[in-house]
Design a protein around this motif. Structure first.
Motif, PDB file in Angstrom:
ATOM      1  N   GLN A   9       0.833  -1.204   0.000  1.00 12.50           N
ATOM      2  CA  GLN A   9       0.000   0.000   0.000  1.00 12.50           C
ATOM      3  C   GLN A   9       0.864   1.248   0.000  1.00 12.50           C
ATOM      4  N   ASP A  10       1.952   1.228   0.743  1.00  9.05           N
ATOM      5  CA  ASP A  10       2.855   2.383   0.799  1.00  9.05           C
ATOM      6  C   ASP A  10       3.513   2.642  -0.558  1.00  9.05           C
ATOM      7  N   LYS A  11       3.695   1.582  -1.353  1.00  8.04           N
ATOM      8  CA  LYS A  11       4.328   1.729  -2.663  1.00  8.04           C
ATOM      9  C   LYS A  11       3.307   2.015  -3.765  1.00  8.04           C
ATOM     10  N   GLY A  12       2.030   2.154  -3.402  1.00 10.52           N
ATOM     11  CA  GLY A  12       1.012   2.512  -4.380  1.00 10.52           C
ATOM     12  C   GLY A  12       0.369   1.340  -5.095  1.00 10.52           C
ATOM     13  N   VAL A  13       0.530   0.117  -4.579  1.00  9.69           N
ATOM     14  CA  VAL A  13      -0.133  -1.030  -5.186  1.00  9.69           C
ATOM     15  C   VAL A  13      -1.631  -0.865  -4.993  1.00  9.69           C
ATOM     16  N   ASP A  14      -2.396  -1.172  -6.041  1.00  6.81           N
ATOM     17  CA  ASP A  14      -3.826  -0.876  -6.061  1.00  6.81           C
ATOM     18  C   ASP A  14      -4.684  -1.888  -5.319  1.00  6.81           C
ATOM     19  N   GLY A  15      -4.128  -2.971  -4.843  1.00 12.95           N
ATOM     20  CA  GLY A  15      -4.910  -3.979  -4.146  1.00 12.95           C
ATOM     21  C   GLY A  15      -4.071  -4.665  -3.084  1.00 12.95           C
ATOM     22  N   ASP A  16      -4.697  -5.605  -2.388  1.00 13.10           N
ATOM     23  CA  ASP A  16      -4.040  -6.244  -1.258  1.00 13.10           C
ATOM     24  C   ASP A  16      -3.837  -7.747  -1.412  1.00 13.10           C
ATOM     25  N   LEU A  17      -4.693  -8.400  -2.210  1.00 12.56           N
ATOM     26  CA  LEU A  17      -4.690  -9.855  -2.227  1.00 12.56           C
ATOM     27  C   LEU A  17      -5.046 -10.359  -3.623  1.00 12.56           C
ATOM     28  N   LEU A  18      -4.279 -11.337  -4.117  1.00  9.84           N
ATOM     29  CA  LEU A  18      -4.604 -11.979  -5.396  1.00  9.84           C
ATOM     30  C   LEU A  18      -5.545 -13.146  -5.139  1.00  9.84           C
ATOM     31  N   ILE A  19      -6.651 -13.208  -5.903  1.00  8.00           N
ATOM     32  CA  ILE A  19      -7.553 -14.347  -5.814  1.00  8.00           C
ATOM     33  C   ILE A  19      -7.729 -14.910  -7.219  1.00  8.00           C
ATOM     34  N   ASN A  20      -8.271 -16.114  -7.320  1.00 11.66           N
ATOM     35  CA  ASN A  20      -8.452 -16.787  -8.603  1.00 11.66           C
ATOM     36  C   ASN A  20      -7.141 -16.773  -9.394  1.00 11.66           C
ATOM     37  N   VAL A  21      -6.084 -17.228  -8.751  1.00 10.51           N
ATOM     38  CA  VAL A  21      -4.736 -17.128  -9.313  1.00 10.51           C
ATOM     39  C   VAL A  21      -4.442 -18.311 -10.228  1.00 10.51           C
ATOM     40  N   ARG A  22      -3.820 -17.998 -11.357  1.00 10.17           N
ATOM     41  CA  ARG A  22      -3.323 -19.018 -12.275  1.00 10.17           C
ATOM     42  C   ARG A  22      -1.835 -18.766 -12.465  1.00 10.17           C
ATOM     43  N   ILE A  23      -1.033 -19.803 -12.249  1.00 12.94           N
ATOM     44  CA  ILE A  23       0.421 -19.693 -12.376  1.00 12.94           C
ATOM     45  C   ILE A  23       0.876 -20.665 -13.462  1.00 12.94           C
ATOM     46  N   ASP A  24       1.565 -20.151 -14.468  1.00  8.49           N
ATOM     47  CA  ASP A  24       2.071 -20.968 -15.571  1.00  8.49           C
ATOM     48  C   ASP A  24       3.572 -20.772 -15.701  1.00  8.49           C
ATOM     49  N   GLN A  25       4.263 -21.861 -16.006  1.00  6.16           N
ATOM     50  CA  GLN A  25       5.682 -21.767 -16.319  1.00  6.16           C
ATOM     51  C   GLN A  25       5.809 -21.944 -17.822  1.00  6.16           C
ATOM     52  N   VAL A  26       6.370 -20.948 -18.473  1.00  2.91           N
ATOM     53  CA  VAL A  26       6.518 -20.976 -19.932  1.00  2.91           C
ATOM     54  C   VAL A  26       7.981 -20.766 -20.291  1.00  2.91           C
ATOM     55  N   GLN A  27       8.324 -21.192 -21.494  1.00  4.65           N
ATOM     56  CA  GLN A  27       9.680 -20.966 -21.968  1.00  4.65           C
ATOM     57  C   GLN A  27       9.637 -19.867 -23.023  1.00  4.65           C
ATOM     58  N   LYS A  28      10.450 -18.847 -22.835  1.00  6.21           N
ATOM     59  CA  LYS A  28      10.530 -17.733 -23.771  1.00  6.21           C
ATOM     60  C   LYS A  28      11.960 -17.619 -24.273  1.00  6.21           C
ATOM     61  N   ASN A  29      12.150 -16.832 -25.296  1.00  8.02           N
ATOM     62  CA  ASN A  29      13.483 -16.640 -25.868  1.00  8.02           C
ATOM     63  C   ASN A  29      13.902 -15.188 -25.716  1.00  8.02           C
TER      64      ASN A  29
END
Length: 54
Positions: A9-29
Motif C-alpha cells: 500500500q505504501d508503494k502505491g499497489v492498487d490492491g491487497d490480495l490476489l484471488i483466482n490465481v493461475r500460475i504458468d511456467q513458460v519458456q521464452k526466448n
C-alpha cells in the motif's frame, strides 16, 4: 495488518490480495550474444484478480 500488505500500500499497489490465481511456467526466448541466436529461459506468469481488504 500483514507487513507485506502495508508495504504494498505504501508503494502505491492498487490492491491487497490476489484471488483466482493461475500460475504458468513458460519458456521464452531472449536475444543471445553468440551470433544473435535466441537463448531460451524459463518464465513464470501469474494471472489473478487483485482485491482490496478493508
Amino acid at each position: 495488518m500483514d507487513s507485506a500488505i502495508k508495504d504494498g500500500q505504501d508503494k502505491g499497489v492498487d490492491g491487497d490480495l490476489l484471488i483466482n490465481v493461475r500460475i504458468d511456467q513458460v519458456q521464452k526466448n531472449k536475444p543471445g550474444s553468440f551470433f544473435g541466436l535466441p537463448e531460451p529461459y524459463n518464465c513464470i506468469e501469474v494471472e489473478g484478480d487483485l482485491v482490496r481488504l478493508n
